[in-house]
Design a protein around this motif. Structure first.
Motif, PDB file in Angstrom:
ATOM      1  N   LEU A  29      -4.132 -57.164  34.880  1.00 51.06           N
ATOM      2  CA  LEU A  29      -3.028 -57.214  33.934  1.00 51.06           C
ATOM      3  C   LEU A  29      -1.836 -57.909  34.582  1.00 51.06           C
ATOM      4  O   LEU A  29      -1.387 -57.511  35.657  1.00 51.06           O
ATOM      5  CB  LEU A  29      -2.628 -55.799  33.503  1.00 51.06           C
ATOM      6  N   TYR A  30      -1.355 -58.948  33.928  1.00 48.44           N
ATOM      7  CA  TYR A  30      -0.173 -59.689  34.377  1.00 48.44           C
ATOM      8  C   TYR A  30       0.977 -59.240  33.491  1.00 48.44           C
ATOM      9  O   TYR A  30       0.977 -59.492  32.280  1.00 48.44           O
ATOM     10  CB  TYR A  30      -0.414 -61.198  34.257  1.00 48.44           C
ATOM     11  N   THR A  31       1.962 -58.580  34.086  1.00 48.85           N
ATOM     12  CA  THR A  31       2.928 -57.891  33.242  1.00 48.85           C
ATOM     13  C   THR A  31       4.275 -57.743  33.918  1.00 48.85           C
ATOM     14  O   THR A  31       4.452 -58.058  35.094  1.00 48.85           O
ATOM     15  CB  THR A  31       2.372 -56.504  32.850  1.00 48.85           C
ATOM     16  N   SER A  32       5.218 -57.253  33.153  1.00 49.62           N
ATOM     17  CA  SER A  32       6.555 -56.939  33.638  1.00 49.62           C
ATOM     18  C   SER A  32       7.060 -55.738  32.848  1.00 49.62           C
ATOM     19  O   SER A  32       6.441 -55.337  31.853  1.00 49.62           O
ATOM     20  CB  SER A  32       7.481 -58.152  33.463  1.00 49.62           C
ATOM     21  N   GLN A  33       8.196 -55.187  33.286  1.00 42.04           N
ATOM     22  CA  GLN A  33       8.721 -53.984  32.639  1.00 42.04           C
ATOM     23  C   GLN A  33       9.494 -54.378  31.378  1.00 42.04           C
ATOM     24  O   GLN A  33      10.713 -54.512  31.370  1.00 42.04           O
ATOM     25  CB  GLN A  33       9.615 -53.208  33.614  1.00 42.04           C
ATOM     26  N   THR A  34       8.733 -54.566  30.293  1.00 41.38           N
ATOM     27  CA  THR A  34       9.303 -54.897  28.989  1.00 41.38           C
ATOM     28  C   THR A  34       8.540 -54.109  27.919  1.00 41.38           C
ATOM     29  O   THR A  34       7.435 -53.615  28.178  1.00 41.38           O
ATOM     30  CB  THR A  34       9.168 -56.402  28.665  1.00 41.38           C
ATOM     31  N   PRO A  35       9.091 -54.008  26.707  1.00 44.79           N
ATOM     32  CA  PRO A  35       8.348 -53.317  25.643  1.00 44.79           C
ATOM     33  C   PRO A  35       6.978 -53.924  25.387  1.00 44.79           C
ATOM     34  O   PRO A  35       6.020 -53.190  25.103  1.00 44.79           O
ATOM     35  CB  PRO A  35       9.266 -53.466  24.424  1.00 44.79           C
ATOM     36  N   ASN A  36       6.859 -55.243  25.482  1.00 40.67           N
ATOM     37  CA  ASN A  36       5.559 -55.868  25.271  1.00 40.67           C
ATOM     38  C   ASN A  36       4.621 -55.626  26.443  1.00 40.67           C
ATOM     39  O   ASN A  36       3.416 -55.438  26.263  1.00 40.67           O
ATOM     40  CB  ASN A  36       5.723 -57.374  25.032  1.00 40.67           C
ATOM     41  N   GLY A  37       5.166 -55.643  27.651  1.00 42.10           N
ATOM     42  CA  GLY A  37       4.333 -55.437  28.819  1.00 42.10           C
ATOM     43  C   GLY A  37       3.717 -54.057  28.865  1.00 42.10           C
ATOM     44  O   GLY A  37       2.511 -53.897  29.141  1.00 42.10           O
ATOM     45  N   ILE A  38       4.515 -53.033  28.598  1.00 41.22           N
ATOM     46  CA  ILE A  38       3.999 -51.667  28.739  1.00 41.22           C
ATOM     47  C   ILE A  38       3.042 -51.276  27.619  1.00 41.22           C
ATOM     48  O   ILE A  38       2.318 -50.284  27.755  1.00 41.22           O
ATOM     49  CB  ILE A  38       5.138 -50.633  28.870  1.00 41.22           C
ATOM     50  N   LYS A  39       2.993 -52.054  26.541  1.00 41.04           N
ATOM     51  CA  LYS A  39       1.972 -51.796  25.521  1.00 41.04           C
ATOM     52  C   LYS A  39       0.581 -51.801  26.148  1.00 41.04           C
ATOM     53  O   LYS A  39      -0.274 -50.980  25.810  1.00 41.04           O
ATOM     54  CB  LYS A  39       1.959 -52.908  24.466  1.00 41.04           C
ATOM     55  N   ILE A  40       0.362 -52.779  27.025  1.00 43.09           N
ATOM     56  CA  ILE A  40      -0.982 -52.974  27.544  1.00 43.09           C
ATOM     57  C   ILE A  40      -1.313 -51.946  28.618  1.00 43.09           C
ATOM     58  O   ILE A  40      -2.429 -51.394  28.640  1.00 43.09           O
ATOM     59  CB  ILE A  40      -1.159 -54.402  28.091  1.00 43.09           C
ATOM     60  N   SER A  41      -0.379 -51.665  29.508  1.00 42.92           N
ATOM     61  CA  SER A  41      -0.660 -50.653  30.530  1.00 42.92           C
ATOM     62  C   SER A  41      -0.859 -49.275  29.888  1.00 42.92           C
ATOM     63  O   SER A  41      -1.715 -48.501  30.330  1.00 42.92           O
ATOM     64  CB  SER A  41       0.454 -50.614  31.578  1.00 42.92           C
ATOM     65  N   ILE A  42      -0.120 -48.978  28.843  1.00 40.16           N
ATOM     66  CA  ILE A  42      -0.334 -47.706  28.144  1.00 40.16           C
ATOM     67  C   ILE A  42      -1.713 -47.690  27.491  1.00 40.16           C
ATOM     68  O   ILE A  42      -2.445 -46.682  27.568  1.00 40.16           O
ATOM     69  CB  ILE A  42       0.771 -47.455  27.095  1.00 40.16           C
ATOM     70  N   THR A  43      -2.099 -48.783  26.875  1.00 39.51           N
ATOM     71  CA  THR A  43      -3.434 -48.870  26.266  1.00 39.51           C
ATOM     72  C   THR A  43      -4.523 -48.646  27.305  1.00 39.51           C
ATOM     73  O   THR A  43      -5.480 -47.888  27.084  1.00 39.51           O
ATOM     74  CB  THR A  43      -3.628 -50.242  25.599  1.00 39.51           C
ATOM     75  N   LEU A  44      -4.379 -49.286  28.455  1.00 41.85           N
ATOM     76  CA  LEU A  44      -5.370 -49.134  29.525  1.00 41.85           C
ATOM     77  C   LEU A  44      -5.433 -47.693  30.031  1.00 41.85           C
ATOM     78  O   LEU A  44      -6.521 -47.157  30.290  1.00 41.85           O
ATOM     79  CB  LEU A  44      -5.041 -50.090  30.672  1.00 41.85           C
ATOM     80  N   GLU A  45      -4.268 -47.061  30.162  1.00 41.81           N
ATOM     81  CA  GLU A  45      -4.239 -45.666  30.623  1.00 41.81           C
ATOM     82  C   GLU A  45      -4.834 -44.734  29.575  1.00 41.81           C
ATOM     83  O   GLU A  45      -5.564 -43.785  29.919  1.00 41.81           O
ATOM     84  CB  GLU A  45      -2.805 -45.257  30.960  1.00 41.81           C
ATOM     85  N   GLU A  46      -4.539 -44.968  28.322  1.00 43.84           N
ATOM     86  CA  GLU A  46      -5.101 -44.127  27.257  1.00 43.84           C
ATOM     87  C   GLU A  46      -6.625 -44.242  27.224  1.00 43.84           C
ATOM     88  O   GLU A  46      -7.319 -43.269  26.905  1.00 43.84           O
ATOM     89  CB  GLU A  46      -4.509 -44.523  25.900  1.00 43.84           C
ATOM     90  N   LEU A  47      -7.137 -45.415  27.541  1.00 44.45           N
ATOM     91  CA  LEU A  47      -8.585 -45.615  27.554  1.00 44.45           C
ATOM     92  C   LEU A  47      -9.230 -45.173  28.865  1.00 44.45           C
ATOM     93  O   LEU A  47     -10.451 -45.105  28.954  1.00 44.45           O
ATOM     94  CB  LEU A  47      -8.910 -47.095  27.297  1.00 44.45           C
ATOM     95  N   GLY A  48      -8.407 -44.914  29.880  1.00 41.73           N
ATOM     96  CA  GLY A  48      -8.937 -44.503  31.173  1.00 41.73           C
ATOM     97  C   GLY A  48      -9.673 -45.613  31.897  1.00 41.73           C
ATOM     98  O   GLY A  48     -10.611 -45.344  32.658  1.00 41.73           O
ATOM     99  N   LEU A  49      -9.248 -46.860  31.678  1.00 43.98           N
ATOM    100  CA  LEU A  49      -9.928 -47.997  32.292  1.00 43.98           C
ATOM    101  C   LEU A  49      -9.318 -48.342  33.646  1.00 43.98           C
ATOM    102  O   LEU A  49      -8.102 -48.292  33.815  1.00 43.98           O
ATOM    103  CB  LEU A  49      -9.828 -49.225  31.383  1.00 43.98           C
ATOM    104  N   PRO A  50     -10.153 -48.743  34.596  1.00 45.54           N
ATOM    105  CA  PRO A  50      -9.613 -49.231  35.870  1.00 45.54           C
ATOM    106  C   PRO A  50      -9.052 -50.636  35.676  1.00 45.54           C
ATOM    107  O   PRO A  50      -9.608 -51.438  34.912  1.00 45.54           O
ATOM    108  CB  PRO A  50     -10.847 -49.248  36.776  1.00 45.54           C
TER     109      PRO A  50
END
Length: 256
Positions: free
Chosen positions: A14-35
């Protein structure tokens, strides 16, 4: 005899930064429990505009994601909604944060996902710009985008109240909710008072209680928006710093 394929093993970066759009994806990954691996992008230094990154996202924006596709080759994903849909289609076989494809609920999730991507995000983003970053304060611009953000918030507030459900589509948190959360949590940054929308505020607080949201919002760096909104001096300092690189970037883009 039919051969049953085994589930695909994630190889996600995941290529990201601390923004509303960025954290959408990290939250999705955490909710799915994906590495997944995280590559923090320093948007204030225009890392997202470097050639290597544009090979992943030609638009030079975060978030972006790479994974190993079913053919064994690397697949690139960009645009947050596209990434979220990919992740649930590829990995959410248990429908933790989605509904079965083709169901009535799955289309309703898409309604709200696109409502965010075409409405809340762009309008609130412009409200942020004119309220916090624009070097010249233009009252019409501030009013136009703050009021449109309020209108969209009102749609969400009324929907949640009328539906009587915990989340946007039924009583299950989905990618539609995840997509909205970072923006709604940052309402005050664009000058909108979340207290005007009590049902939406309750939803935002409910989302924050989810372990996946709590963990994912702090990727790739701590999410401090709620603390920031209580500190006028810190808000002014951050807005000034951000304004400088945003205006600089606009000038550079205009020359290309």
């Amino acid at each position: 005899m039919a051969v049953v394929s085994s589930p695909k093993t994630p190889d996600i970066t995941l290529y990201t930064s601390q923004t509303p759009n960025g954290i959408k994806i990290s939250i999705t990954l955490e909710e799915l429990g994906l590495p997944y691996k995280t590559h923090a992008i320093e948007i204030t230094k225009d890392t997202q505009k470097e050639p290597w990154f544009r090979e992943i996202n030609p638009n030079g924006r975060i978030p972006a994601l790479t994974d190993s596709f079913s053919d064994g080759q690397t697949i690139r994903l960009f645009e947050s909604g596209s990434i979220m849909q990919y992740l649930v289609e590829q990995y959410d076989t248990a429908h933790k944060i989605s509904y079965p494809k083709g169901s009535r609920e799955s289309y309703e999730v898409n309604n709200w996902l696109f409502f965010l991507n075409a409405g809340v995000g762009p309008m609130q983003g412009q409200a942020n710009h004119f309220f916090r970053y624009a070097p010249e304060k233009i009252p019409y611009g501030v009013s136009r985008y703050q009021n449109e953000t309020r209108r969209l918030y009102r749609v969400l507030d009324h929907h949640l109240k009328d539906a009587g459900t915990d989340y946007l589509v039924g009583n299950k948190c989905t990618i539609a909710d995840i997509a909205h959360w970072g923006w709604i949590a940052a309402a005050g940054w664009c000058g909108v008072d979340i207290d005007e929308f009590p049902t939406l505020k309750e939803w935002e607080e409910r989302m924050l209680q989810r372990p996946g949201v709590e963990k994912g919002r702090h990727v790739p760096s701590p999410h401090r928006m709620k603390e920031l909104l209580k500190d006028q001096g810190a808000m002014e300092k951050l807005a000034k710093e951000a304004s400088e690189w945003i205006v600089k970037g606009q000038k550079e883009d205009a020359k290309k």
